[in-house]
Design an enzyme around this catalytic site. Sequence first.
Site, PDB file in Angstrom:
ATOM      1  N   SER A  67       5.209   2.015  -4.509  1.00 43.22           N
ATOM      2  CA  SER A  67       6.127   0.901  -4.334  1.00 43.22           C
ATOM      3  C   SER A  67       5.858  -0.079  -5.456  1.00 43.22           C
ATOM      4  O   SER A  67       4.736  -0.556  -5.618  1.00 43.22           O
ATOM      5  CB  SER A  67       5.869   0.243  -2.974  1.00 43.22           C
ATOM      6  OG  SER A  67       6.595  -0.962  -2.884  1.00 43.22           O
ATOM      7  N   LYS A 110       9.633   3.706  -5.407  1.00 45.02           N
ATOM      8  CA  LYS A 110      10.350   2.695  -4.624  1.00 45.02           C
ATOM      9  C   LYS A 110      10.327   1.403  -5.400  1.00 45.02           C
ATOM     10  O   LYS A 110       9.271   1.014  -5.924  1.00 45.02           O
ATOM     11  CB  LYS A 110       9.653   2.545  -3.270  1.00 45.02           C
ATOM     12  CG  LYS A 110       9.942   1.259  -2.496  1.00 45.02           C
ATOM     13  CD  LYS A 110       9.379   1.349  -1.085  1.00 45.02           C
ATOM     14  CE  LYS A 110       8.885   0.020  -0.569  1.00 45.02           C
ATOM     15  NZ  LYS A 110       8.241   0.143   0.764  1.00 45.02           N
ATOM     16  N   LYS A 160      11.649  -2.802  -5.469  1.00 47.61           N
ATOM     17  CA  LYS A 160      12.114  -3.925  -4.655  1.00 47.61           C
ATOM     18  C   LYS A 160      13.399  -4.453  -5.266  1.00 47.61           C
ATOM     19  O   LYS A 160      13.498  -4.581  -6.499  1.00 47.61           O
ATOM     20  CB  LYS A 160      11.059  -5.032  -4.647  1.00 47.61           C
ATOM     21  CG  LYS A 160       9.735  -4.616  -4.034  1.00 47.61           C
ATOM     22  CD  LYS A 160       9.811  -4.580  -2.516  1.00 47.61           C
ATOM     23  CE  LYS A 160       8.470  -4.203  -1.914  1.00 47.61           C
ATOM     24  NZ  LYS A 160       8.504  -4.158  -0.449  1.00 47.61           N
ATOM     25  N   ASP A 164      13.889  -1.108  -1.699  1.00 46.07           N
ATOM     26  CA  ASP A 164      13.456  -1.880  -0.521  1.00 46.07           C
ATOM     27  C   ASP A 164      13.938  -3.312  -0.688  1.00 46.07           C
ATOM     28  O   ASP A 164      13.571  -3.991  -1.649  1.00 46.07           O
ATOM     29  CB  ASP A 164      11.927  -1.833  -0.402  1.00 46.07           C
ATOM     30  CG  ASP A 164      11.406  -2.490   0.864  1.00 46.07           C
ATOM     31  OD1 ASP A 164      12.219  -3.042   1.645  1.00 46.07           O
ATOM     32  OD2 ASP A 164      10.177  -2.459   1.082  1.00 46.07           O
ATOM     33  N   GLU A 223      15.715   0.658   2.120  1.00 50.82           N
ATOM     34  CA  GLU A 223      14.788   0.166   3.137  1.00 50.82           C
ATOM     35  C   GLU A 223      15.122  -1.276   3.518  1.00 50.82           C
ATOM     36  O   GLU A 223      15.273  -2.138   2.658  1.00 50.82           O
ATOM     37  CB  GLU A 223      13.357   0.270   2.577  1.00 50.82           C
ATOM     38  CG  GLU A 223      12.278  -0.103   3.576  1.00 50.82           C
ATOM     39  CD  GLU A 223      10.867   0.161   3.021  1.00 50.82           C
ATOM     40  OE1 GLU A 223      10.722   0.939   2.046  1.00 50.82           O
ATOM     41  OE2 GLU A 223       9.912  -0.407   3.569  1.00 50.82           O
ATOM     42  N   ASP A 230      12.002  -0.917   8.339  1.00 53.30           N
ATOM     43  CA  ASP A 230      10.597  -1.305   8.183  1.00 53.30           C
ATOM     44  C   ASP A 230      10.358  -2.489   9.122  1.00 53.30           C
ATOM     45  O   ASP A 230       9.992  -2.302  10.300  1.00 53.30           O
ATOM     46  CB  ASP A 230      10.343  -1.648   6.696  1.00 53.30           C
ATOM     47  CG  ASP A 230       8.942  -2.186   6.407  1.00 53.30           C
ATOM     48  OD1 ASP A 230       8.174  -2.390   7.354  1.00 53.30           O
ATOM     49  OD2 ASP A 230       8.615  -2.414   5.227  1.00 53.30           O
ATOM     50  N   LYS A 280       4.313   1.701   9.793  1.00 48.80           N
ATOM     51  CA  LYS A 280       3.051   1.064   9.376  1.00 48.80           C
ATOM     52  C   LYS A 280       2.299   0.830  10.668  1.00 48.80           C
ATOM     53  O   LYS A 280       2.779   0.091  11.541  1.00 48.80           O
ATOM     54  CB  LYS A 280       3.311  -0.281   8.697  1.00 48.80           C
ATOM     55  CG  LYS A 280       4.070  -0.187   7.382  1.00 48.80           C
ATOM     56  CD  LYS A 280       4.166  -1.558   6.704  1.00 48.80           C
ATOM     57  CE  LYS A 280       5.058  -1.453   5.470  1.00 48.80           C
ATOM     58  NZ  LYS A 280       5.282  -2.749   4.823  1.00 48.80           N
ATOM     59  N   GLY A 334       2.919   0.838   3.536  1.00 46.01           N
ATOM     60  CA  GLY A 334       1.658   0.223   3.151  1.00 46.01           C
ATOM     61  C   GLY A 334       1.733  -1.287   3.217  1.00 46.01           C
ATOM     62  O   GLY A 334       2.817  -1.875   3.260  1.00 46.01           O
TER      63      GLY A 334
HETATM   64  O1  OSB Z   1       8.071  -3.881   2.530  1.00 47.93           O
HETATM   65  O2  OSB Z   1       6.967  -2.074   2.423  1.00 47.93           O
HETATM   66  C1  OSB Z   1       7.038  -3.289   2.258  1.00 47.93           C
HETATM   67  C2  OSB Z   1       3.910  -4.561   0.501  1.00 47.93           C
HETATM   68  C3  OSB Z   1       3.643  -5.662   1.267  1.00 47.93           C
HETATM   69  C4  OSB Z   1       4.459  -5.976   2.326  1.00 47.93           C
HETATM   70  C5  OSB Z   1       5.577  -5.207   2.602  1.00 47.93           C
HETATM   71  C6  OSB Z   1       5.858  -4.097   1.829  1.00 47.93           C
HETATM   72  C7  OSB Z   1       5.015  -3.787   0.758  1.00 47.93           C
HETATM   73  C8  OSB Z   1       5.242  -2.675  -0.148  1.00 47.93           C
HETATM   74  C9  OSB Z   1       4.055  -2.089  -0.870  1.00 47.93           C
HETATM   75  O3  OSB Z   1       6.334  -2.236  -0.384  1.00 47.93           O
HETATM   76  C10 OSB Z   1       3.320  -1.082  -0.063  1.00 47.93           C
HETATM   77  C11 OSB Z   1       1.964  -0.738  -0.634  1.00 47.93           C
HETATM   78  O4  OSB Z   1       1.889  -0.324  -1.794  1.00 47.93           O
HETATM   79  O5  OSB Z   1       0.962  -0.896   0.091  1.00 47.93           O
HETATM   80 MG    MG Z   2       9.410  -2.433   3.234  1.00 47.38          MG
END
Ligand code: OSB
Ligand code: MG
Length: 368
Positions: free
Chosen positions: A136, A162, A164, A189, A214, A239, A263, A291
Amino acid sequence: MKIDHVTIRQLKMRMKSPFVTSFGSVQDKQFLIVEVKDANGLTGYGEGVAFEVPWYTEETMKTSWHLLEDFLIPMVLHKEIGHPSEVSTIFHSIRRNNMAKAAIETAMWDLYAKQNKIPLATALGGTRKAVEVGVSIGIQSTTAELYEKIDHALKEGYKRIKVKIKPGLDISLIHAIRERYPEVPLMADANSCYTLEDLPLLKALDQYNLLMIEQPLAADDILEHAKLQKQINTPICLDESICSYDDAKTAIELGSCGVINIKYARVGGLTEAKRIHNLCEENNIKVWCGGMLEAGVGRAHAVALTTLSNFVLPGDTAGSSHYWEEDIIEPEVEVKEGLINIPHEPGIGYRINFSALDRYTVKQSQYS
Ligand code: OSB
Ligand code: MG
């Protein structure tokens, strides 16, 4: 099983680079590590992954500490507990605060697996010997930097990318990525930053062959996600909306998503994560493991969970070195050709690197 001693530590660890979302940026990550100990001195570890700022869910690191100290630890300390799957039931009278619950519930799972000399993955009923992972990538200041991150991740062998997105940095960003990487398994996401008024834009994303989008809408918009899913072809992955088995049931019945990002921390621990996993499997909803920028302990729990059969898509659980100069476990979580091999040792299967753990600890408290 019975625990006689609990330690909560607050850690501060600097990430290799800041992780930026539409809500802000984190580089010096603060979080909790919970250690539970039985009468024989065996220990189990869990990670409290709530951030300092409640942008992702309502919890924070400080609310987690409060919940653990004043409510959750007293509910399990010195109590005879048959199996770690009972811990979430014991916590039932405490509303939500799922990340606080997960911090100690996962520690109890680790301890249980160590007491029984089996890997945590086996204790959970997982069967995979290796799990697939993607990365991500947070919001970057320039497209060049984003390309650099994607190139690096692909070179390391990660199975999907992935990125953002946020208003103003969505279609143009995905368009640019697709021009350069037409075939890469790609997803976006949104971390809840759109509404149904953005339907034209969300529809326009259909042309980019994304694996999924997402959490486009708000966390409590399960109904609106169902309306959106009827009008776009890209599968929606939920999520933030899924904090419990019941949330997953509602989303599945309404048709709000095709995929769920599980998660364990967001849903209160490994037991609830497994229930959601099973529900999704029965209903042909694919899942993958999300994560929270975890350090090694939380990452190890996520990796063990991913060995369950319906984790059919690459997770966000990248290797330790993707985030940290030095992790708090030995060996670190390593990714080779996009795969993490499941450790054979009892419990989480990684040892605690106590020298690193001590160095990163800024505060601790003991309970017995
Ligand atoms: O939305 O999945 C998410 C990180 C922190 C809070 C929310 C998210 C994320 C990530 C990174 O997308 C996930 C990771 O690399 O641990
Ligand atoms: Mg997410």
